[in-house]
Write a protein that holds these residues in place. Sequence first.
Motif, PDB file in Angstrom:
ATOM      1  N   ARG A 134       0.813  -1.218   0.000  1.00  0.00           N
ATOM      2  CA  ARG A 134       0.000   0.000   0.000  1.00  0.00           C
ATOM      3  C   ARG A 134       0.849   1.272   0.000  1.00  0.00           C
ATOM      4  NH1 ARG A 134      -4.470  -0.786   3.692  1.00  0.00           N
ATOM      5  NH2 ARG A 134      -5.310  -1.810   1.862  1.00  0.00           N
ATOM      6  N   GLU A 135       1.758   1.405   0.949  1.00  0.00           N
ATOM      7  CA  GLU A 135       2.549   2.635   1.050  1.00  0.00           C
ATOM      8  C   GLU A 135       3.400   2.883  -0.199  1.00  0.00           C
ATOM      9  OE1 GLU A 135       5.992   4.571   3.818  1.00  0.00           O
ATOM     10  OE2 GLU A 135       4.512   3.295   4.793  1.00  0.00           O
ATOM     11  N   PRO A 136       4.164   1.894  -0.696  1.00  0.00           N
ATOM     12  CA  PRO A 136       4.940   2.147  -1.923  1.00  0.00           C
ATOM     13  C   PRO A 136       4.063   2.474  -3.130  1.00  0.00           C
ATOM     14  CG  PRO A 136       5.695   0.132  -0.846  1.00  0.00           C
ATOM     15  CD  PRO A 136       4.470   0.582  -0.128  1.00  0.00           C
ATOM     16  N   ALA A 137       2.932   1.814  -3.244  1.00  0.00           N
ATOM     17  CA  ALA A 137       2.043   2.081  -4.388  1.00  0.00           C
ATOM     18  C   ALA A 137       1.458   3.480  -4.307  1.00  0.00           C
ATOM     19  CB  ALA A 137       0.925   1.051  -4.438  1.00  0.00           C
ATOM     20  N   LEU A 138       1.029   3.890  -3.128  1.00  0.00           N
ATOM     21  CA  LEU A 138       0.455   5.222  -2.975  1.00  0.00           C
ATOM     22  C   LEU A 138       1.512   6.302  -3.144  1.00  0.00           C
ATOM     23  CD1 LEU A 138      -2.017   4.631  -0.012  1.00  0.00           C
ATOM     24  CD2 LEU A 138      -2.533   4.809  -2.454  1.00  0.00           C
ATOM     25  N   LYS A 139       2.745   6.005  -2.785  1.00  0.00           N
ATOM     26  CA  LYS A 139       3.839   6.958  -2.966  1.00  0.00           C
ATOM     27  C   LYS A 139       4.101   7.216  -4.446  1.00  0.00           C
ATOM     28  CE  LYS A 139       8.660   7.687  -1.785  1.00  0.00           C
ATOM     29  NZ  LYS A 139       9.860   7.084  -1.194  1.00  0.00           N
TER      30      LYS A 139
END
Length: 66
Positions: A55-60
């Motif tokens: 989630r965090e890498p994709a949203l970044k």
Amino acid sequence: MLIDSFLYSAMPDFLVEFINEPSLFEIFKLRYFLKGLFQRNIDLGLEEALREHLREPALKDTIHAF
């Protein structure tokens, strides 16, 4: 570069956000619209469907279109 990676990607990823919860039909309708627009298969997903560790890498890396 976004354009290069999009043009040469086997299946571009689209993370979508709806104002109201979409029906399954609306999700498929959007997927086929984007597939026709870009003339290639696409991967369409909702934020809540992302695995926790992705989630965090994709949203970044997300680029907001509109």
